[in-house]
Design an enzyme around this catalytic site. Structure first.
Site, PDB file in Angstrom:
ATOM      1  N   THR A 120       1.379  -2.478   8.473  1.00 45.33           N
ATOM      2  CA  THR A 120       0.801  -3.652   7.818  1.00 45.33           C
ATOM      3  C   THR A 120       1.883  -4.451   7.093  1.00 45.33           C
ATOM      4  OG1 THR A 120      -1.261  -2.442   7.487  1.00 45.33           O
ATOM      5  CG2 THR A 120      -0.937  -4.406   6.140  1.00 45.33           C
ATOM      6  N   VAL A 121       2.616  -3.795   6.207  1.00 45.84           N
ATOM      7  CA  VAL A 121       3.580  -4.513   5.368  1.00 45.84           C
ATOM      8  C   VAL A 121       4.862  -4.839   6.144  1.00 45.84           C
ATOM      9  CG1 VAL A 121       4.838  -4.494   3.189  1.00 45.84           C
ATOM     10  CG2 VAL A 121       2.639  -3.342   3.326  1.00 45.84           C
ATOM     11  N   GLU A 143       8.845  -5.111  -6.314  1.00 44.38           N
ATOM     12  CA  GLU A 143       7.790  -6.038  -6.739  1.00 44.38           C
ATOM     13  C   GLU A 143       6.452  -5.751  -6.050  1.00 44.38           C
ATOM     14  OE1 GLU A 143       8.058  -8.792  -9.161  1.00 44.38           O
ATOM     15  OE2 GLU A 143       6.033  -8.048  -8.908  1.00 44.38           O
ATOM     16  N   VAL A 178       3.375  -2.793  -7.196  1.00 42.31           N
ATOM     17  CA  VAL A 178       2.272  -2.881  -8.166  1.00 42.31           C
ATOM     18  C   VAL A 178       1.518  -4.193  -7.961  1.00 42.31           C
ATOM     19  CG1 VAL A 178       1.649  -2.903 -10.605  1.00 42.31           C
ATOM     20  CG2 VAL A 178       3.517  -1.436  -9.825  1.00 42.31           C
ATOM     21  N   GLY A 235       0.397  -5.636  -5.277  1.00 42.44           N
ATOM     22  CA  GLY A 235       0.717  -6.388  -4.051  1.00 42.44           C
ATOM     23  C   GLY A 235       1.425  -7.713  -4.277  1.00 42.44           C
ATOM     24  N   ILE A 291       0.999 -10.030  -6.679  1.00 42.27           N
ATOM     25  CA  ILE A 291       1.182 -10.563  -8.042  1.00 42.27           C
ATOM     26  C   ILE A 291       2.604 -10.225  -8.518  1.00 42.27           C
ATOM     27  CG2 ILE A 291       0.344 -10.549 -10.421  1.00 42.27           C
ATOM     28  CD1 ILE A 291      -2.319  -9.484  -9.471  1.00 42.27           C
ATOM     29  N   GLY A 300      -6.316  -3.495   6.425  1.00 44.22           N
ATOM     30  CA  GLY A 300      -4.954  -3.109   5.998  1.00 44.22           C
ATOM     31  C   GLY A 300      -4.832  -2.867   4.508  1.00 44.22           C
ATOM     32  N   LYS A 347       0.374   2.923 -10.090  1.00 49.48           N
ATOM     33  CA  LYS A 347       0.746   1.576 -10.542  1.00 49.48           C
ATOM     34  C   LYS A 347       0.715   1.494 -12.066  1.00 49.48           C
ATOM     35  CE  LYS A 347      -1.056  -0.436  -6.290  1.00 49.48           C
ATOM     36  NZ  LYS A 347      -2.292  -0.831  -5.608  1.00 49.48           N
ATOM     37  N   GLY A 376      -2.888  -6.057   1.355  1.00 47.96           N
ATOM     38  CA  GLY A 376      -2.938  -6.805   2.601  1.00 47.96           C
ATOM     39  C   GLY A 376      -1.548  -7.230   3.048  1.00 47.96           C
TER      40      GLY A 376
HETATM   41  N1  LIG Z   1      -1.034  -2.213   2.867  1.00 47.90           N
HETATM   42  C1  LIG Z   1      -0.976  -2.765   1.661  1.00 47.90           C
HETATM   43  O1  LIG Z   1      -1.754  -3.657   1.303  1.00 47.90           O
HETATM   44  C2  LIG Z   1       0.071  -2.329   0.701  1.00 47.90           C
HETATM   45  C3  LIG Z   1       0.899  -1.269   0.959  1.00 47.90           C
HETATM   46  N2  LIG Z   1       1.835  -0.890   0.057  1.00 47.90           N
HETATM   47  C4  LIG Z   1       2.730   0.216   0.349  1.00 47.90           C
HETATM   48  O2  LIG Z   1       3.546  -0.142   1.461  1.00 47.90           O
HETATM   49  C5  LIG Z   1       3.881   1.026   2.211  1.00 47.90           C
HETATM   50  C6  LIG Z   1       3.476   0.803   3.662  1.00 47.90           C
HETATM   51  O3  LIG Z   1       2.107   0.530   3.727  1.00 47.90           O
HETATM   52  P1  LIG Z   1       1.453  -0.014   5.083  1.00 47.90           P
HETATM   53  O4  LIG Z   1       2.323  -0.985   5.737  1.00 47.90           O
HETATM   54  O5  LIG Z   1       0.077  -0.413   4.699  1.00 47.90           O
HETATM   55  O6  LIG Z   1       1.384   1.315   5.939  1.00 47.90           O
HETATM   56  P2  LIG Z   1       1.141   1.448   7.515  1.00 47.90           P
HETATM   57  O7  LIG Z   1       0.509   2.785   7.713  1.00 47.90           O
HETATM   58  O8  LIG Z   1       0.447   0.259   8.044  1.00 47.90           O
HETATM   59  O9  LIG Z   1       2.613   1.469   8.115  1.00 47.90           O
HETATM   60  C7  LIG Z   1       3.486   2.530   7.927  1.00 47.90           C
HETATM   61  C8  LIG Z   1       4.657   2.354   8.873  1.00 47.90           C
HETATM   62  O10 LIG Z   1       5.595   3.377   8.629  1.00 47.90           O
HETATM   63  C9  LIG Z   1       5.920   4.024   9.844  1.00 47.90           C
HETATM   64  N3  LIG Z   1       6.159   5.431   9.568  1.00 47.90           N
HETATM   65  C10 LIG Z   1       5.331   6.294   8.956  1.00 47.90           C
HETATM   66  N4  LIG Z   1       5.877   7.514   8.920  1.00 47.90           N
HETATM   67  C11 LIG Z   1       7.075   7.402   9.530  1.00 47.90           C
HETATM   68  C12 LIG Z   1       8.113   8.318   9.838  1.00 47.90           C
HETATM   69  N5  LIG Z   1       8.030   9.600   9.517  1.00 47.90           N
HETATM   70  N6  LIG Z   1       9.214   7.860  10.483  1.00 47.90           N
HETATM   71  C13 LIG Z   1       9.316   6.554  10.828  1.00 47.90           C
HETATM   72  N7  LIG Z   1       8.356   5.636  10.577  1.00 47.90           N
HETATM   73  C14 LIG Z   1       7.259   6.063   9.930  1.00 47.90           C
HETATM   74  C15 LIG Z   1       4.717   3.855  10.731  1.00 47.90           C
HETATM   75  O11 LIG Z   1       5.113   3.966  12.090  1.00 47.90           O
HETATM   76  P3  LIG Z   1       4.032   3.824  13.286  1.00 47.90           P
HETATM   77  O12 LIG Z   1       3.558   2.400  13.213  1.00 47.90           O
HETATM   78  O13 LIG Z   1       4.822   4.089  14.520  1.00 47.90           O
HETATM   79  O14 LIG Z   1       2.968   4.818  12.999  1.00 47.90           O
HETATM   80  C16 LIG Z   1       4.247   2.461  10.339  1.00 47.90           C
HETATM   81  O15 LIG Z   1       4.922   1.495  11.107  1.00 47.90           O
HETATM   82  C17 LIG Z   1       3.170   2.183   1.508  1.00 47.90           C
HETATM   83  O16 LIG Z   1       4.053   2.758   0.586  1.00 47.90           O
HETATM   84  C18 LIG Z   1       2.038   1.483   0.757  1.00 47.90           C
HETATM   85  O17 LIG Z   1       1.619   2.198  -0.372  1.00 47.90           O
HETATM   86  C19 LIG Z   1       2.013  -1.545  -1.138  1.00 47.90           C
HETATM   87  C20 LIG Z   1       1.219  -2.594  -1.458  1.00 47.90           C
HETATM   88  C21 LIG Z   1       0.151  -3.053  -0.587  1.00 47.90           C
HETATM   89  N1  LIG Z   2      -4.035   0.558  -1.022  1.00 49.90           N
HETATM   90  C1  LIG Z   2      -3.469  -0.322  -1.980  1.00 49.90           C
HETATM   91  C2  LIG Z   2      -2.482  -1.219  -1.309  1.00 49.90           C
HETATM   92  C3  LIG Z   2      -1.689  -1.972  -2.278  1.00 49.90           C
HETATM   93  O1  LIG Z   2      -1.066  -1.447  -3.180  1.00 49.90           O
HETATM   94  C4  LIG Z   2      -4.548  -1.162  -2.606  1.00 49.90           C
HETATM   95  O2  LIG Z   2      -5.624  -1.243  -2.010  1.00 49.90           O
HETATM   96  O3  LIG Z   2      -4.337  -1.722  -3.679  1.00 49.90           O
END
Ligand SMILES: NC(=O)C1=CN([C@@H]2O[C@H](COP(=O)(O)OP(=O)(O)OC[C@H]3O[C@@H](n4cnc5c(N)ncnc54)[C@H](OP(=O)(O)O)[C@@H]3O)[C@@H](O)[C@H]2O)C=CC1
Ligand SMILES: N[C@@H](CC=O)C(=O)O
Length: 473
Positions: A29-30, A180, A183, A185, A187, A238, A256, A355
């Site tokens: 997602t991110v 940033e 915590v 997302g 903001i 997401g 957070k 998101g």
């Molecule tokens: N989603 C959100 O709204 C927010 C997320 N965050 C933080 O951002 C981070 C990522 O979140 P998000 O993008 O939602 O997570 P996702 O699950 O969507 O994506 C995680 C990514 O990391 C890759 N990955 C996971 N494990 C491994 C590994 N062992 N080796 C290599 N690649 C790996 C995955 O690969 P593959 O695609 O191949 O499985 C995937 O591409 C987290 O720390 C989350 O807490 C923070 C704020 C908001």
């Molecule tokens: N899962 C978290 C993602 C962002 O930090 C949330 O829903 O706030």
């Protein structure tokens, strides 16, 4: 590291005079959002960095064969090999900055391809910790969205950043650490707490810090959807963590809150000591009482406040929020943080808390600040003399399911008296199997004892649920 003055491209946009080579660990997602924004805003970002191009060299994922909803830019590999990002040692330098024109306005390096800025958006606290620490120790800047990791080992991260900077040597650029996105997302609360409150004294933080659960609670209340359906929708959008227990259990909000506590109060709190209740215990009846009898709604809140006697309390819990309170109007995946402080009095920060693009936007801001060498020190200085207390005071809502019997109110009164809990009101919707007690202000620990004793009564059915009643301001 002194970015050169930008030249103008054929299209009038500034060209990159230097290049920062970015490696992203995580393409979900991110990560996908970061790739997309860096590509879509490439020229504007060169201007924003003062002439530094941001080239994504590698995106590391778990499964490189998986179809992606984003496109890797030219020159970027999608790989399972962490070395593509972690390889090389950037200590003391960002490496060669020469480039050759490679078509359009894109510039390619003539030197080595080692990444010098690592963005960790894979999540988790084990491999992600290795990635972040290894990158810092190799003199690479790190940007992360990983609140679980930061809350779990903030003092260690602080030490590794200091160690990495000590190893840089005189005159070499600072190794920077940006978080940033970790915590709330989108903001810009980390930047704000780190820079705009330095002359102030924060007395209370209160907010909605998890987008997934706020989305769920909004849907449950407004559309009467089931908990499971709401969680499935939040996941599809997401918002949820890979392990959604972190969201619904309140743990994500707690991470957070622990980070904000350090920034706002200069106190490192072991997050496991922060009282944490998630939303799983809520039932439809609670929304009915909140709306119908108590003119409020229910939100998952993170709260931290000074008690005026050298103590600091912090907790995460669903809470009954009065309809007129600002936080009651914060819906969907929006987050909000209210800050009470001596100089600014009351400040409110509102925005998307989860998101793809809101979160990626915060990561990109950090990447740009890194490229300018302008990220502030990551963590406010620690202050001494503040004692963390895990109990906290509030009015409480206690919901009890019962089977009919004589003397229930008397027994309840005796239990409350035994634990020094004063009852403000007893509420019951007609023909309901439930009744609700609203207490006067008192410590949570006493209400917990009341709940345990009520559960032991023969007339009590199932678990007793309780939550604080938040104040309007
Ligand atoms: N989603 C959100 O709204 C927010 C997320 N965050 C933080 O951002 C981070 C990522 O979140 P998000 O993008 O939602 O997570 P996702 O699950 O969507 O994506 C995680 C990514 O990391 C890759 N990955 C996971 N494990 C491994 C590994 N062992 N080796 C290599 N690649 C790996 C995955 O690969 P593959 O695609 O191949 O499985 C995937 O591409 C987290 O720390 C989350 O807490 C923070 C704020 C908001
Ligand atoms: N899962 C978290 C993602 C962002 O930090 C949330 O829903 O706030």
């Amino acid at each position: 590291f002194a970015p050169a003055a930008p030249a103008a491209s054929a299209r009038g946009a500034p060209l990159a005079a230097q290049v920062r080579k970015v490696g992203i660990v995580g393409g979900g997602t991110v990560g996908g959002g970061i790739v997309e924004i860096l590509e879509r805003r490439r020229e504007q970002l060169v201007a924003a960095t003062g002439g530094v191009g941001l080239e994504v060299k590698a995106v590391v994922v778990r499964d490189a064969a998986k179809a992606r909803d984003w496109t890797a830019p030219p020159g970027c590999v999608v790989t399972e090999d962490l070395e593509a990002v972690l390889g090389g040692d950037r200590r003391g330098s960002y490496g060669p900055v020469d480039f050759v024109r490679s078509g359009g306005d894109r510039f390619a390096h003539t030197g080595d391809d080692d990444v010098d800025l690592v963005v960790e958006v894979m999540g988790g606290t084990t491999l992600a910790k290795d990635v972040v620490f290894r990158a810092l120790r190799a003199g690479k800047d790190v940007v992360t969205a990983n609140k679980a990791l930061i809350a779990d080992c903030l003092p260690e991260i602080e030490a590794v950043v200091a160690e990495a900077n000590a190893a840089q040597g005189a005159g070499a650029p600072r190794v920077q650490f940006g978080y940033e996105a970790a915590v709330c997302g989108g903001i810009p609360i980390i930047h704000t707490m780190n820079t705009d409150f330095v002359g102030d004294e924060v007395t209370r933080l209160r907010g909605i810090m998890n987008g997934c659960t706020n989305f769920m609670l909004t849907k449950m209340e407004a559309e009467g959807l089931s908990y499971a359906d709401c969680l499935a929708e939040a996941t599809a959008l997401g918002y949820a963590e890979e392990d959604p227990t972190l969201d619904v259990g309140g743990f994500d909000a707690r991470s957070k809150l622990a980070i904000l506590v350090r920034l706002a109060f200069g106190v490192d709190v072991d997050e496991t000591l922060i009282s944490c209740t998630g939303i799983a215990g809520l039932e439809t009846i609670d929304f009915e009482y909140a709306r119908g009898q108590l003119d409020g709604t229910i939100k998952l809140l993170g709260v931290a406040e000074l008690d005026g006697a050298g103590g600091l309390t912090a907790y995460v819990t669903p809470a009954l929020v009065p309809r007129g309170a600002t936080l009651a109007s914060i819906s969907d995946a929006t987050n909000a943080v209210e800050v009470a402080s001596r100089n600014l009095e009351a400040s409110l920060f509102v925005g998307r808390g989860a998101g793809r693009f809101p979160t990626a936007n915060s990561c990109v801001s950090d990447v740009v600040a890194c490229a300018r060498g302008a990220l502030p020190e990551p963590f406010a200085k620690k202050v001494g003399g503040v004692a963390f207390r895990s109990d906290f005071e509030s009015f409480f809502y206690i919901r009890i399911r019962y089977r009919n019997a004589i003397g229930i109110v008397k027994a309840l009164g005796e239990i409350c008296a035994r634990h020094d809990v004063s009852i403000d009101s007893l509420l019951q919707k007609p023909h309901s199997d439930y009744f609700v007690v609203v207490t006067e202000a008192g410590p949570r620990s006493r209400v917990e004892k009341v709940a345990a004793d009520v559960e032991a009564e023969a007339w009590c059915v199932g678990d007793v649920f309780f939550m604080p009643v938040a104040t309007q301001e």
